[in-house]
Scaffold this motif. Structure first.
Motif, mmCIF file in Angstrom:
data_model
loop_
_atom_site.group_PDB
_atom_site.id
_atom_site.type_symbol
_atom_site.label_atom_id
_atom_site.label_comp_id
_atom_site.label_asym_id
_atom_site.label_seq_id
_atom_site.Cartn_x
_atom_site.Cartn_y
_atom_site.Cartn_z
ATOM 1 N N LEU A 1 -4.051 10.787 -10.181
ATOM 2 C CA LEU A 1 -2.700 10.724 -9.627
ATOM 3 C C LEU A 1 -2.660 9.802 -8.412
ATOM 4 C CD1 LEU A 1 0.090 12.160 -10.122
ATOM 5 C CD2 LEU A 1 -0.570 13.724 -8.283
ATOM 6 N N VAL A 2 -3.634 9.960 -7.523
ATOM 7 C CA VAL A 2 -3.701 9.136 -6.310
ATOM 8 C C VAL A 2 -3.860 7.655 -6.675
ATOM 9 C CG1 VAL A 2 -5.094 8.600 -4.267
ATOM 10 C CG2 VAL A 2 -4.536 10.979 -4.806
ATOM 11 N N SER A 3 -4.705 7.365 -7.647
ATOM 12 C CA SER A 3 -4.916 5.976 -8.065
ATOM 13 C C SER A 3 -3.638 5.356 -8.616
ATOM 14 C CB SER A 3 -6.026 5.907 -9.130
ATOM 15 O OG SER A 3 -7.260 6.336 -8.591
ATOM 16 N N ILE A 4 -2.887 6.148 -9.383
ATOM 17 C CA ILE A 4 -1.600 5.658 -9.899
ATOM 18 C C ILE A 4 -0.659 5.347 -8.743
ATOM 19 C CG2 ILE A 4 0.482 6.331 -11.168
ATOM 20 C CD1 ILE A 4 -1.346 7.965 -13.032
ATOM 21 N N GLY A 5 -0.626 6.245 -7.758
ATOM 22 C CA GLY A 5 0.237 6.033 -6.598
ATOM 23 C C GLY A 5 -0.120 4.780 -5.827
ATOM 24 N N TYR A 6 -1.404 4.557 -5.627
ATOM 25 C CA TYR A 6 -1.840 3.346 -4.927
ATOM 26 C C TYR A 6 -1.423 2.097 -5.700
ATOM 27 C CZ TYR A 6 -4.806 6.012 -1.672
ATOM 28 O OH TYR A 6 -5.278 6.855 -0.703
ATOM 29 N N GLY A 7 -1.531 2.172 -7.022
ATOM 30 C CA GLY A 7 -1.132 1.040 -7.848
ATOM 31 C C GLY A 7 0.352 0.743 -7.739
ATOM 32 N N LEU A 8 1.165 1.796 -7.769
ATOM 33 C CA LEU A 8 2.612 1.618 -7.619
ATOM 34 C C LEU A 8 2.951 1.012 -6.261
ATOM 35 C CD1 LEU A 8 3.960 4.972 -9.154
ATOM 36 C CD2 LEU A 8 4.080 2.684 -10.167
ATOM 37 N N GLY A 9 2.263 1.481 -5.213
ATOM 38 C CA GLY A 9 2.504 0.943 -3.881
ATOM 39 C C GLY A 9 2.111 -0.516 -3.773
#
Length: 298
Positions: A24-32
């Motif tokens: 989940l965190v990795s997806i969030g970093y990617g979106l950011g």
């Protein structure tokens, strides 16, 4: 938003809440990372805010801070799937509470939160209330423009027994909650218009800030404690910290009390500038007919 889009968004949140936390965190970093590269009004607002608050940063340093902020915004966006839909167990793994006060004492208290990217993590107090014998958590909420999600947000935030109170015209309700010994959370570092607000310094800029905390503390006799929910040093989750009550607060001078809180906020932000909500138009209302920095022509 259409009904289909509303329900599709909820389904997406539910799906995200089932993913392993690291994924989940990795997806969030990617979106950011992606959002930081797309020209947008929010990117423009962040640049303006950083230039106003950190004038000594070089253009390269300010741009790096902007990108770091977007990275954490993206993370916080997908983490809301757990905050809004996750179980107590999920929340407990994600957020640790460290309090300098006895949260079970039921003393009238106001917990002064601030707009870091982890602000929604304050729901951990509500999630743990039953098991830890803490009183329920109450706080103001700002209505959303989307009625569907407005109702969903209330339901999700109250799912552990919390109490979301509409900010508009419900001061008496929050005072009752304070005197009842509930844990009251209010985040005053926001520009909600000129009513019940004062221009007080924030990063050296006269900034329109609501005086809610001083007024509520004066009326209710509540203690006022600072609260932050920020990333742990290793980035593995969040730490929700609650301080001892502020000494000699309130003073009876709403403007000075509010200025004091802004000084505390600024000190915290300087420790972790990438985590603050620079997407907010914090300086949109200006004193003495000064130009709006986000729209100088008005």
């Amino acid at each position: 938003m259409s009904a289909f889009t509303n329900h599709a968004s909820v389904a997406c949140l539910k799906l995200l809440s089932l993913l392993p936390y690291r994924t989940l965190v990795s997806i969030g970093y990617g979106l950011g990372y992606i959002a930081a590269k797309i020209p947008s009004d929010r990117n423009r607002v962040i640049k303006i805010n950083l230039k106003l608050c950190f004038p000594d940063l070089s253009e390269t340093q300010a741009d790096l801070l902007r990108k770091q902020h977007w990275r954490l915004l993206g993370r916080s966006l997908v983490e809301k799937s757990i905050i809004w839909l996750g179980s107590e167990k999920q929340l407990s793994k994600m957020i640790e509470v460290k309090s300098s006060i006895d949260l079970s004492s039921r003393k009238p208290r106001i917990l002064v939160n601030m707009h870091f990217t982890g602000i929604e993590g304050a729901i951990i107090l509500s999630a743990l209330a039953k098991r830890m014998d803490w009183p329920r958590t109450s706080g103001f909420f700002q209505r959303m423009k989307n009625p569907f999600f407005n109702q969903k947000m209330i339901k999700w935030r109250n799912r552990f027994g919390g109490n979301s109170i509409d900010r508009q015209g419900n001061t008496k309700a929050i005072i009752r909650e304070i005197r009842n010994g509930d844990l009251i959370i209010v985040a005053p570092d926001i520009d909600l218009g000129l009513k019940d607000s004062e221009f007080v310094p924030f990063f050296g800029i006269d900034t329109n800030t609501i005086t809610t905390i001083s007024r509520l503390a004066s009326i209710s006799g509540a203690e006022v404690c600072l609260m932050t929910t920020t990333l742990k040093d290793d980035g593995s989750g969040y730490l929700c910290k609650i301080s001892k009550p502020l000494k000699d607060f309130p003073t009876g001078d709403h403007k000075e009390d509010t200025a004091r809180l802004n000084r505390h906020f600024e000190d915290e932000i300087r420790l972790r500038p990438a985590e603050y909500y620079w997407v907010h138009k914090r300086f949109k209302n200006r004193p003495n007919h000064e130009a709006n920095p986000y729209n100088p022509s008005n």
